[in-house]
Enzyme design. Structure first.
Site, PDB file in Angstrom:
ATOM      1  N   ALA A   3       0.636  -0.943  -0.127  1.00 46.15           N
ATOM      2  CA  ALA A   3       0.316   0.363   0.272  1.00 46.15           C
ATOM      3  C   ALA A   3       0.464   1.285  -0.129  1.00 46.15           C
ATOM      4  CB  ALA A   3      -1.312  -0.200   0.993  1.00 46.15           C
ATOM      5  N   TYR A   4       1.958   1.217   0.367  1.00 50.91           N
ATOM      6  CA  TYR A   4       2.618   2.553   1.092  1.00 50.91           C
ATOM      7  C   TYR A   4       3.265   2.591  -0.423  1.00 50.91           C
ATOM      8  CZ  TYR A   4       7.297   4.960   1.550  1.00 50.91           C
ATOM      9  OH  TYR A   4       8.494   5.686   1.640  1.00 50.91           O
ATOM     10  N   ALA A   5       3.781   1.714  -1.218  1.00 52.42           N
ATOM     11  CA  ALA A   5       4.257   2.536  -2.275  1.00 52.42           C
ATOM     12  C   ALA A   5       3.912   2.353  -3.780  1.00 52.42           C
ATOM     13  CB  ALA A   5       5.443   0.552  -2.948  1.00 52.42           C
ATOM     14  N   SER A  38       0.972   3.563  -3.022  1.00 51.78           N
ATOM     15  CA  SER A  38       1.070   5.944  -2.657  1.00 51.78           C
ATOM     16  C   SER A  38       1.590   6.349  -3.304  1.00 51.78           C
ATOM     17  CB  SER A  38       0.379   6.338  -1.289  1.00 51.78           C
ATOM     18  OG  SER A  38       1.909   5.518  -0.877  1.00 51.78           O
TER      19      SER A  38
END
Length: 253
Positions: free
Chosen positions: A157-159, A161
């Site tokens: 999810a971080y990547a 975003s």
């Protein structure tokens, strides 16, 4: 190099953001040190900058919450007035972000939503609100991640975003080109910060594993990322826009 210019650095109380704020101030800019909750860390950042002869002030606002931008820009304007500066900005560094663990099978909807609220939505609308006060010839620098180039399923999810941020950067660079405003990304790799201290510093094997990602067989420092940001903030970078400056130390080339 940056004398007479004003910079806003989000997430600047600790880690990479703090190093960026200190570097821009050392180069001559008046720096607004944005932070979310840690008053002591932000005050220490400002005190360190001032002790070195620079100028800075803290701005508190928790991004990704109701009223976040109203609080941020009210604090920004208060700080600028206190330093006899106008409302204009020359440099915006969108550094604030969150990076929870979670793979494709175990990322909860509320975690996903929170990551995008802070890393994408807040960055988008903060930048939108800053554009009318950003001087022509200004700089927008977004801190992304090497995880948009290197697959890390445990941070999906971080990547994702940060991938959205990179599309935003490229599109905004095209849009703002006529104003001479450059828009670029800086993508760190594994950096020795307080956020990574628990797993990185406490275990020699973890440090060696992290260092092995880099072509230099080492772990980066916040100052390494700050140096890349400082380059993009200078006049020397006027012909660089819409791109990502890889500051991963050559991770997984």
């Amino acid at each position: 190099m940056l004398h007479g210019r004003t910079a806003l650095v989000t997430g600047a109380g600790r880690g990479i953001g703090r190093a960026i704020a200190e570097r821009l101030a050392a180069d001559g800019a008046l720096v607004a040190v944005h932070y979310a909750r840690d008053d002591a860390a932000a005050k220490d950042t400002v005190a360190t900058i001032e002790a070195a002869g620079g100028r800075a002030f803290p701005v508190r606002a928790e991004l990704g919450t109701d009223g976040d931008l109203d609080a941020l820009f009210a604090g920004l304007d208060d700080g600028l007035r206190a330093h006899d500066a106008g409302p204009e900005l020359d440099i915006l560094v969108n550094n604030a972000g969150i990076s929870p663990q979670g793979g494709p099978e175990d990322t909860a909807p509320e975690t996903y939503d929170r990551v995008f609220a802070v890393n994408v939505r807040a960055l988008f609308f903060l930048t939108q609100r800053a554009l009318p006060r950003l001087r022509d010839g200004g700089r927008i620098i977004n801190i992304t991640t090497g995880a948009t180039r290197i697959a890390l399923p445990e941070k999906i999810a971080y990547a994702m975003s940060k991938g959205a941020v990179e599309v935003f950067t490229r599109t905004l660079a095209q849009h703002l080109g006529p104003r001479g405003i450059t828009v670029n990304n800086v993508a760190p790799g594994i950096i020795d910060t307080d956020m990574n201290a628990d797993w990185l510093r406490g275990d020699p094997d973890a440090w060696a594993h992290a260092a092995a990602y880099s072509a230099f067989n080492d772990v980066g420092r916040p100052e390494d990322v700050a140096a890349a940001v400082a380059f993009l903030a200078r006049d020397d970078a006027r012909w660089v826009t819409g791109t990502t400056l890889d500051a991963t130390g050559g991770s997984r080339l």
